[in-house]
Design an enzyme around this catalytic site. Structure first.
Site, PDB file in Angstrom:
ATOM      1  N   GLU A   1       0.811  -1.220   0.000  1.00 16.85           N
ATOM      2  CA  GLU A   1       0.000   0.000   0.000  1.00 16.85           C
ATOM      3  C   GLU A   1       0.849   1.277   0.000  1.00 16.85           C
ATOM      4  O   GLU A   1       0.797   2.083   0.913  1.00 16.85           O
ATOM      5  CB  GLU A   1      -0.963  -0.020   1.191  1.00 16.85           C
ATOM      6  CG  GLU A   1      -1.993  -1.132   1.045  1.00 16.85           C
ATOM      7  CD  GLU A   1      -2.917  -1.272   2.231  1.00 16.85           C
ATOM      8  OE1 GLU A   1      -4.099  -1.565   2.022  1.00 16.85           O
ATOM      9  OE2 GLU A   1      -2.453  -1.093   3.377  1.00 16.85           O
TER      10      GLU A   1
ATOM     11  N   GLU B   1      -4.403 -10.253   0.328  1.00 19.78           N
ATOM     12  CA  GLU B   1      -5.307 -10.094   1.463  1.00 19.78           C
ATOM     13  C   GLU B   1      -6.726 -10.393   0.976  1.00 19.78           C
ATOM     14  O   GLU B   1      -7.132  -9.908  -0.076  1.00 19.78           O
ATOM     15  CB  GLU B   1      -5.258  -8.672   2.046  1.00 19.78           C
ATOM     16  CG  GLU B   1      -3.926  -8.293   2.656  1.00 19.78           C
ATOM     17  CD  GLU B   1      -3.900  -6.874   3.207  1.00 19.78           C
ATOM     18  OE1 GLU B   1      -4.995  -6.325   3.497  1.00 19.78           O
ATOM     19  OE2 GLU B   1      -2.797  -6.306   3.331  1.00 19.78           O
TER      20      GLU B   1
END
Length: 1022
Positions: free
Chosen positions: A444, A515
Site C-alpha cells: 500500500e 489479502e
C-alpha cells in the site's frame, strides 16, 4: 541539543558506516554447535541482550549531554530490558493507527519534538577475541539510531526491521567497554513505515557482537539449478570474502550423510559447485533440508538447503513444476505484552497453530520477520511471501487522495535509494532461506518508478523467485509498466472479479489474493465461496486471509478484570479503534471460530458421497506432493446424536491431486436405523512436530435417509412435536382460560401461563409452579453488530432496527374444538422517526400439555434493507444454565460460516455457548438447530422446536448489552438467560474491509412465515 548530524531527515542518507547487507548466519566454532543453532554456544557470539541503562526523552532537542562518553554518569538512569519496545514498558505513548500518519505529513521532515531513547550498556571483552574483526549487529531498531562505542561515533542506521551491522574493531578494547545508542521515534523512514499496527519504538530485536577472522567469509548466496526432471541438482555456492581464505564446503543430507564436498581458495569473490543426484525436493508438505557447511579459518557457517523451483509460466504458480495453491495468512509480529518483540517460543506457537489448521503460507505483513522465524518455516514447512519493510499508505490520505497523491513518494527520485534499499536488505538477508517463495515489494505505497527500480533490482539479484506487489493493481496505478512483476495481486477482490480473471484467457500471470476474507471479530463468513472459485481456475494461486492475530494489548481494568485494549484506549490520536483486532486468533493465541472455518475450507482432503448409504465415498487428495498414507479415517454412524456404530479405515492411499473410492463397513439400514448421520474424521496416524497422532485434520458428514422417517431418535418430546405438538397425556383436560383486565390466564394439569393481550405476548410460562420466564417474550430483529456489519450498521440504525418496539393493533382469543386456545395478534415493529419496519400476524396456540405453538406471518416493508435477524427472544430465570440441542456444533455457526460444524446432539452451558471477541458483538448462534432445551440444574426449563430448523442462541447478554460494550470487561452478565430462536440470522461476510455480504446470505425476504413451539419441560418428561 548535542551537536550531531541530522541524518534522520535526509532520505538520501540512509546510513553511516553500516556494513553492506549480507545473508543471515551466525559463525560457530564447529559443526555440532552450528547444527544446534544455539547462538550462545558459539565462541564468536556475544549477546548484548539484557538490562541496559535507559533514559526516555520527550524530544531529541532536549538531549544536551554527551551521554555516550566514558565518563558520563548514567547510574541514576532506569534499567530497561533489551530487546523490548519503549511503549510496552511505560514510556511514551501507546499508539495504534492504520493509514493516518501520527505526525504532520511533510516528508522528509518529522516533528522537532521527536522522542528519543538513550541506551548505555557496558560489556567485557576477553583476550580470546584479540586479533579478531569485531562487529555489532542490531537485528531490529525502530526507527533510526546512532551508535557510539567507548565514546567514539561508530555509525547511523535506519530501516527498522532488517539488521544493521557495524564494524567496531577500531573502537573496542580488551576488558571493559561501553556502548551507547540513541534511538529516535521518527525519521524520514517513518514515512515509508506506515503499516497498520501499533507504533512501537526502541531496540526491539536481538543485539549481539560477532568476532570474525581477519579474513573471513562475509556473504554467501546458494543458487540452484536442475537437470531436466530434477534428476540432478547443482548447488552453486557464491562466496564473498574480506580477504584471502581457504573455504571448504560440505553438503549433507538430513540423515547426516555426506553428499558432496568442495574446497577452494577465494579472495574477494569465488564460487564452488556441489552436485546432488536425484535430490529430494523441499516443499511445505515435504520440508526436506540438506545442510551446507562452510569452513574457513576458525569459523563454521551452516546453511539449510531446500532444493526447489518456483515458476509462474503459463499463468500458473508452480513449486517444482507442480501447480500449488497458497493457503495462507498474513502475520504481523504481535505479542499481547511484549508488542513487536517476539520470543522464539511464541513464533513456534504460531507456526504449530497454523499447521494444525491446514495453513501452508505466511505473508510477512508488512516487513521481514526475525530470521529465526524463517528458519522455523523451513523446518515446519511453510511457503513464505517475504515482504519489504515499506508502506506509505497515509501519503494519499494527507492530500485527500487527490489524483497522484498516493504515488508521491513512489515516483520521487529523492526516495529511490530508500525504496530500493528496503528490497535489497531483505533479499540479501533472506536469499538462502528455502521457505521464501516470493518477494514482495512492500504494501500500500502507491506505484511508481521507485517500485519498478525495487522489482528490477530484486529480479536482477534473484531470478529464482517471483516478485509481487499489490499496489500495481489496475485501479490505482501510478505507472502502467508492470513488466517487472511476476504475478497479479489483489486485496479483497470480489468473487465476481476473481471469476472474470479466472475465465480470461488473456491473463498471462497468476493472481495472488495477498489479502482477502477479512477475519475481524465474528468472521470471516465467505471462505468457502472464495475457495470454490480458487479451486476452479488454475491461474488463481490462492491467497492470505487478513489476518492471523488480534493485536490487543493486555490490560487490567479498574474492576480487576483482564482485557485486551485497542486503538484509542490510551488516548492516542489519531487512532483506528479496534481495527487492529482483526485476526483468526486472539492476542493470547486462542483460535476464533473463523480459524476453525478456515481449517475446514482449506483442508487437504475432500470427501464426496458416491453412495454414502452403502459406505461408498470418493476421497480426493488435495495435497500437491504427498499421498494420504499418513492419515487414518475414523467413521461413526449416529441417529440424532446417538452413536450406533463406529470404526476405522486405514487404507487411504490416493496420491497427490488424485482420488480413490473407499467402502466403509458402516452397514446402514434405513428400516432399523432410521435417518442417520455418517461422520468421517480424517486424523494423523503418527506424531508430528506440530500435533500428536489422532489429531483431526478435517471431517465430513453425510445425511442418510429421510429425516421425516426417523425412528423417534429425538425422544418422547420430539416425537410429540412431530404430531403438531398436540400430544395429550393421560388424564389431560382442555386448557382453562380466563381473561381479566386484558390479561389472559391459561392453565392445565401442570402448567399455568399468562398472556398479556395488550402487549401481544406471553408474560409468564410455568410448570408445576416453577416460573420459566423472567420477562415477557418479544420479537427481535436487532443483533449486536459484528465488525463485518460495519458497512451496513448505519443503514440498520437509520432505519431504527436497534430501537424497534412492538405495536399491537388488536389481539383476540378463542377456544377451539380440540381443547386448545388460540390467540391472534396483529402487530408491527418499528422505531421512532421511521415507518414500521415490518408488520405481521402472530397466532399463538396453547395445547393441554402446556406447549405453545407460534405461527408468525411477516411482511417487511419494501424499502427496508436486509434484516439482521428475526425471531423470538425469551428471558429465562437465574439458574437456567444447562443447554442441550440437536443441530450443528460444537461451536457457533451462521448461514455462511458453518463448514466447520457438524450435526449432532450437544450438551453445554450458557457460558459455553459464548464466543468472546475483544470488542463484544453478535456471537454464539447455532445455525440449523432442530430443537433446543434450556433448563436449570434439575432439568426444569423450556424446549424449543420447529418444523424447519432455526438459529438458536443462549446468553447472559442481550443484543443491546453487547452493542453497548466496547470491551469484554464492560460486559455485566445478567443472572437471567437470554434465549433467541431465530427464523433466520443474516450472514457474517467479511465487509469490515472486504466486499459486501453476498446476496445469498442476506436476510432480505419481504414475506415469510416463522413457526416455533415453546414447551415447558422437566427432566422426567424426557
Amino acid at each position: 541539543m548535542i551537536a550531531i548530524e541530522r541524518y534522520w531527515e535526509n532520505p538520501e542518507q540512509l546510513h553511516v558506516n553500516r556494513e553492506a547487507p549480507r545473508a543471515y548466519y551466525i559463525p560457530y566454532g564447529d559443526t555440532a554447535s552450528a547444527k544446534r543453532r544455539k547462538r550462545g554456544q558459539s565462541p564468536f557470539y556475544r549477546t548484548l541482550n539484557g538490562n541496559w541503562k535507559f533514559q526516555y526523552r520527550e524530544s531529541v532537542q532536549g538531549v544536551e549531554e554527551r551521554f555516550w562518553e566514558d565518563g558520563a554518569d548514567v547510574s541514576g538512569w532506569d534499567d530497561l530490558l533489551v530487546p523490548s519496545c519503549w511503549q510496552t514498558n511505560g514510556y511514551d505513548q501507546m499508539h495504534y493507527t492504520n493509514v493516518a500518519y501520527p505526525i504532520p505529513v511533510d516528508p522528509p521532515y518529522v516533528p522537532d519534538r521527536n522522542p528519543a531513547g538513550l541506551y548505555v550498556r557496558e560489556f567485557q571483552l576477553g583476550a580470546e577475541w584479540d586479533g579478531k574483526e569485531q562487529y555489532a549487529v542490531f537485528e531490529g531498531v525502530n526507527s533510526c539510531f546512532y551508535l557510539w562505542v567507548n565514546g567514539e561515533f561508530v555509525g547511523y542506521s535506519q530501516g527498522s526491521r532488517v539488521p544493521a551491522e557495524f564494524r567496531i574493531t577500531p573502537h573496542v578494547r580488551p576488558g571493559l567497554n561501553r556502548m551507547a545508542v540513541m534511538v529516535l521515534k521518527w525519521c524520514d523512514g517513518t514515512y515509508i513505515e506506515d503499516q497498520d499496527l501499533w507504533r512501537y519504538s526502541g531496540i526491539f530485536r536481538d543485539v549481539y557482537l560477532l568476532a570474525r577472522d581477519k579474513a573471513h567469509i562475509r556473504d554467501v548466496f546458494n543458487r540452484q539449478s536442475f537437470a531436466e526432471g530434477f534428476s540432478r541438482a547443482t548447488l552453486s555456492v557464491e562466496i564473498e570474502t574480506t580477504g584471502s581464505v581457504r573455504a571448504t564446503a560440505e553438503l549433507r543430507d538430513a540423515g547426516g550423510s555426506l553428499i558432496a564436498a568442495a574446497e577452494t581458495d577465494i579472495s574477494g569473490q569465488g564460487a564452488m559447485s556441489l552436485n546432488v543426484e536425484a535430490p529430494r525436493l523441499w516443499t511445505a508438505e515435504t520440508p526436506y533440508l540438506y545442510e551446507l557447511t562452510l569452513r574457513s579459518g576458525e569459523e563454521t557457517l551452516l546453511f539449510p538447503v531446500g532444493f526447489k523451483t518456483v515458476t509462474t509460466d503459463g499463468g500458473v504458480f508452480r513449486i517444482n513444476g507442480q501447480a500449488v495453491k497458497l493457503k495462507g495468512v498474513n502475520r504481523h509480529d504481535s505479542h499481547p505484552t511484549l508488542g513487536q518483540t517476539i520470543p522464539v517460543a511464541h513464533m513456534i506457537e504460531d507456526l504449530q497453530l497454523m499447521k494444525r489448521h491446514n495453513v501452508n503460507t505466511v505473508r510477512t505483513s508488512h516487513y521481514p520477520n526475525d530470521p529465526r522465524f524463517l528458519e522455523l518455516c523451513n523446518e515446519y514447512g511453510f511457503y513464505v511471501v517475504d515482504e519489504a519493510d515499506l508502506e506509505c499508505h497515509g501519503i494519499g490520505m494527507a492530500e485527500d487522495w487527490k489524483e497522484g497523491s498516493f504515488h508521491r513518494l513512489s515516483n520521487d527520485p529523492a526516495w529511490k535509494a530508500a525504496f530500493v534499499e528496503r528490497a535489497s536488505r531483505m533479499v540479501e538477508r533472506d536469499k538462502n532461506q528455502p521457505c521464501v517463495v516470493m518477494w514482495s515489494m512492500g504494501n500500500e505505497s502507491g506505484y511508481g518508478h521507485n517500485h519498478i527500480a525495487m522489482a528490477e533490482w530484486t529480479r536482477g539479484r534473484d531470478r529464482s523467485r517471483p516478485v509481487h506487489y499489490e499496489g500495481a493493481t489496475v485501479g490505482y496505478k501510478g505507472n502502467e509498466d508492470t513488466s517487472s512483476l511476476d504475478v497479479e495481486s489483489r486485496m479483497y477482490a470480489s468473487l465476481q472479479e476473481m471469476e472474470r480473471y479466472g475465465q480470461d484467457p488473456a491473463q498471462v500471470k497468476p493472481v495472488f489474493l495477498c489479502e482477502y476474507s477479512h477475519a475481524m471479530g465474528n468472521g470471516p463468513g465467505d471462505l468457502q465461496d472464495y475457495w470454490d472459485v480458487i479451486y476452479r481456475y488454475p491461474n488463481l494461486m490462492g491467497g492470505c486471509v487478513w489476518e492471523w492475530c488480534d493485536h490487543g494489548i493486555l490490560r487490567t481494568a479498574a474492576n480487576g478484570q483482564s482485557y485486551f485494549a485497542y486503538g484509542g484506549d490510551f488516548g492516542d490520536k489519531p487512532n483506528d479503534g479496534n481495527f487492529c483486532i482483526d485476526g483468526l486468533v486472539s492476542p493470547d493465541r486462542k483460535p476464533h471460530t473463523g480459524l476453525l472455518e478456515l481449517k475446514k475450507v482449506i483442508a487437504p482432503v475432500r470427501f464426496e458421497a458416491e453412495d454414502a448409504a452403502r459406505g461408498r465415498v470418493k476421497v480426493t487428495n488435495l495435497h500437491d506432493f504427498i499421498g494420504l498414507s499418513h492419515f487414518a479415517l475414523h467413521w461413526k454412524l449416529e441417529r440424532d446424536g446417538e452413536l450406533l456404530r463406529q470404526g476405522w479405515y486405514d487404507a487411504l492411499e490416493a496420491g497427490p491431486q488424485a482420488t480413490q473410492v473407499i467402502e466403509l463397513p458402516c452397514a446402514w439400514n434405513e428400516q432399523t436405523d432410521g435417518a442417520c448421520d455418517l461422520t468421517l474424521s480424517c486424523r494423523l496416524n503418527a506424531d508430528t512436530a506440530w500435533a500428536e497422532a489422532g489429531y483431526e485434520i478435517t471431517f465430513e458428514q453425510f445425511r442418510l435417509g429421510d429425516a421425516s422417517a426417523s425412528s423417534g431418535g429425538a425422544g418422547t418430546v420430539g416425537a410429540a412435536a412431530g404430531n403438531g405438538g398436540a400430544a395429550v397425556r393421560l388424564g389431560a383436560a382442555a386448557v382453562q382460560a380466563e381473561e381479566s383486565g386484558g390479561v389472559l390466564k391459561l392453565s392445565g394439569l401442570d402448567f399455568s401461563h399468562t398472556f398479556d393481550l395488550r402487549q401481544g405476548v406471553f408474560t409468564g410460562i410455568s410448570k408445576n409452579g416453577v416460573q420459566l420466564l423472567a420477562e415477557a417474550l418479544r420479537f427481535q430483529i436487532w443483533r449486536a453488530p459484528t465488525d463485518n456489519d460495519r458497512g451496513i450498521r448505519s443503514a440498520w440504525e437509520q432505519e431504527g432496527f436497534q430501537r424497534a418496539e412492538m405495536k399491537v393493533y388488536d389481539a383476540a382469543w378463542e377456544r377451539q374444538t380440540d381443547g386448545t386456545v388460540a390467540i391472534t395478534v396483529r402487530f408491527s415493529l418499528g422505531g421512532y422517526i421511521r415507518t414500521p419496519i415490518l408488520q405481521g400476524e402472530a397466532r399463538w396456540t396453547l395445547d393441554a400439555t402446556g406447549a405453545i405453538r407460534l405461527r408468525a406471518d411477516i411482511q417487511v416493508k419494501e424499502s427496508a434493507t436486509h434484516l439482521p435477524r428475526f425471531g423470538l427472544e425469551l428471558a429465562m430465570p437465574a439458574g437456567s444454565e444447562s443447554v442441550e440441542y440437536l443441530g450443528y456444533g460444537p461451536h457457533e455457526s451462521y448461514i455462511d460460516k458453518r463448514r466447520s460444524v457438524r450435526r449432532g446432539k450437544y450438551r453445554t452451558t450458557v457460558d459455553g455457548m459464548f464466543e468472546s471477541y475483544v470488542m463484544p458483538q453478535e456471537n454464539g448462534s447455532r445455525y440449523g438447530t432442530e430443537w433446543a432445551a434450556v433448563t436449570n440444574a434439575l432439568g426444569m426449563g423450556l424446549r424449543l422446536e420447529a418444523p424447519d430448523s432455526f438459529s438458536f442462541q443462549a446468553s447472559h447478554y442481550t443484543a443491546h448489552d453487547l452493542t453497548a460494550a466496547a470491551h469484554t470487561h464492560e460486559l455485566k452478565p445478567r443472572k437471567e438467560t437470554i434465549v433467541n430462536a431465530d427464523y433466520r440470522m443474516g450472514g457474517i461476510g467479511s465487509n469490515s474491509c472486504g466486499p459486501e455480504l453476498l446476496p445469498q446470505y442476506r436476510f432480505d425476504e419481504k414475506a415469510f412465515t416463522f413457526e416455533l413451539t415453546v414447551r415447558p419441560v422437566f427432566a422426567e418428561d424426557e
